[in-house]
Design an enzyme around this catalytic site. Structure first.
Site, PDB file in Angstrom:
ATOM      1  N   CYS A 209       0.833  -1.203   0.000  1.00  0.00           N
ATOM      2  CA  CYS A 209       0.000   0.000   0.000  1.00  0.00           C
ATOM      3  C   CYS A 209       0.869   1.254   0.000  1.00  0.00           C
ATOM      4  O   CYS A 209       1.324   1.713   1.045  1.00  0.00           O
ATOM      5  CB  CYS A 209      -0.934  -0.001   1.201  1.00  0.00           C
ATOM      6  SG  CYS A 209      -1.981   1.458   1.247  1.00  0.00           S
TER       7      CYS A 209
ATOM      8  N   CYS B 215      -0.553   4.128   2.080  1.00  0.00           N
ATOM      9  CA  CYS B 215      -0.415   3.994   3.544  1.00  0.00           C
ATOM     10  C   CYS B 215       1.024   4.279   3.976  1.00  0.00           C
ATOM     11  O   CYS B 215       1.261   4.901   4.999  1.00  0.00           O
ATOM     12  CB  CYS B 215      -0.756   2.584   4.026  1.00  0.00           C
ATOM     13  SG  CYS B 215      -2.140   1.822   3.232  1.00  0.00           S
ATOM     14  N   ASP B 216       1.975   3.766   3.218  1.00  0.00           N
ATOM     15  CA  ASP B 216       3.359   3.738   3.715  1.00  0.00           C
ATOM     16  C   ASP B 216       4.336   4.620   2.943  1.00  0.00           C
ATOM     17  O   ASP B 216       5.453   4.855   3.417  1.00  0.00           O
ATOM     18  CB  ASP B 216       3.883   2.293   3.656  1.00  0.00           C
ATOM     19  CG  ASP B 216       3.036   1.355   4.511  1.00  0.00           C
ATOM     20  OD1 ASP B 216       2.514   1.819   5.541  1.00  0.00           O
ATOM     21  OD2 ASP B 216       2.892   0.170   4.148  1.00  0.00           O
TER      22      ASP B 216
END
Ligand code: NDP
Length: 355
Positions: free
Chosen positions: A172, A175-176
């Site tokens: 992701c 997300c990261d």
């Protein structure tokens, strides 16, 4: 055990919320399980609000042209939920995945959908009423179930990938991607579909360079996404290549340092220096918790038993969105099948004389 519910919806992506809006407006008083906020769910990409919560701008959901959305979103969403998505930027932008999901959630709760932030971990569909077992809140009986649990990102299955998961290996980018370990460093994205191009493009905001690893000589992504990749000077395509091993340091602060790749034409290996590897190699439907009690197709997706209907092999159980759809897999088609599932559930209840 609770009273018998009319309709329980499992899943909180576009299919789940759309089903909830229709079921709630049909006075079924639906109960929706949106998933638990656990670390395991975060790592496995099963956090509430589904895959769209892990994306950036959504440019192809009809009804949301790019524009000044701040005022609209501020007026539509309960202020207590604002923490769920990054602050809306002032300049015109397309709706983001998290915003779209929050808008859908708000619309569903406005009509009386009850939401539980919990997982359904197993089911008993051998008798009526149907039984759903949750992780934290015991068991629930219901006349109908709408399964809208979506799909989760696939991993390659290499031991080295597992070893460095969350230490440079991720599925992701949204997300990261902004983590310090990825800033101004080269990164590898594995895959050649729309997701891979989307992830790679997003990562170029932070990375010095992004290698897009393709196992074939071409991408599977749509034309417009391919053009986006070709036009981005930070994206370099590495063709006919697969991951042999993720290389790294045992010190968790360092994690991934490179990716050894194998060229499938020459069978030679080489190393790409990189501090991160992002997987974008497709998804697996989240149907395991059903324990084989609902018929799946060979590829693991729930089998819709009739064309243009969301009925499954179990009476009273309906499926919507990416857990059943292995073909279109779009936010808007998921929402459409969510609506269909709610209508199917409503008609089932009405024929059974229950509602
Ligand atoms: P896809 O199935 O479309 O693509 C998966 C990619 O991963 C393919 O390039 C495939 O290679 C590659 N791959 C699969 N397994 C491996 C492996 N073991 N090793 C190396 N490479 C592998 O999945 P996506 O998640 O990209 O897209 C799913 C759906 O979501 C599509 O319908 C897509 O259009 C949609 N989507 C749309 C977006 C948008 O419109 N903006 C954004 C994101 C997704 P190969 O091609 O060789 O099979």
């Amino acid at each position: 055990m609770s009273d018998v519910e009319n309709c329980i919806i499992i899943g909180s992506g576009p299919a789940g919320w759309s089903a909830a809006i229709y079921a709630a407006r049909a006075n079924l008083r639906p109960l929706l399980f949106e998933g638990a906020m656990t670390e395991e769910n975060r790592v496995m990409g099963r956090f509430p609000m589904g895959q769209l919560a892990q994306t950036t701008e959504v440019e192809n959901y009809a009804g949301f042209p790019s524009g000044k959305l701040k005022e609209f979103i501020d007026s539509a969403i309960d202020p207590s939920r604002k923490y769920m998505f990054p602050p809306v930027e002032e300049h015109p932008h397309a709706v983001t995945g998290p915003e779209l999901m929050e808008l859908m959630r708000q619309q569903a709760t406005n009509f009386g959908t009850r939401v539980m932030t919990d997982d359904i971990v197993s089911v008993d569909f051998s008798k009526k009423p149907l039984v759903l077992n949750s992780s934290e809140n015991g068991s629930f009986q219901t006349h109908t179930v709408i399964i809208a649990t979506g799909a989760s990102a696939n991993y390659l299955g290499l031991p080295s990938e597992e070893k460095y998961r969350n230490r440079g290996v991720s599925a992701c980018a949204v997300c990261d991607g902004a983590l310090p370990r990825f800033r101004n460093k080269p990164l590898v994205v594995v895959g050649g579909g729309d997701s891979a191009v989307e992830e790679a493009s997003y990562l170029t905001k932070y990375a010095s360079k992004v290698y897009l690893l393709l196992r074939r000589g071409e991408m599977r992504a749509s034309k417009i996404m391919q053009e986006r990749a070709f036009a981005n000077p930070k994206i370099e395509m590495v063709k006919f290549s697969v991951v042999d091993e993720v290389l790294g340091d045992d010190d968790p602060r360092i994690g991934v340092t490179g990716v050894r790749i194998r060229n499938l034409q020459s069978d030679s290996t080489s190393t790409l220096e990189a501090t991160g590897m992002f997987l974008a190699i497709g998804h697996t439907p989240n149907a395991k918790f059903l324990g084989g009690q609902v018929d799946l197709r060979e590829n693991g997706y729930i089998d819709w038993k009739q064309p243009y209907r969301t009925i499954t092999s179990v009476d009273g159980v309906f499926a919507a969105g990416d857990v059943a759809d292995d073909y279109y897999r779009q936010a808007i088609t998921s929402a459409g099948t969510g609506c269909m599932a709610a209508l199917d559930a409503e008609r089932y209840l009405s024929h059974a004389g229950i509602h």
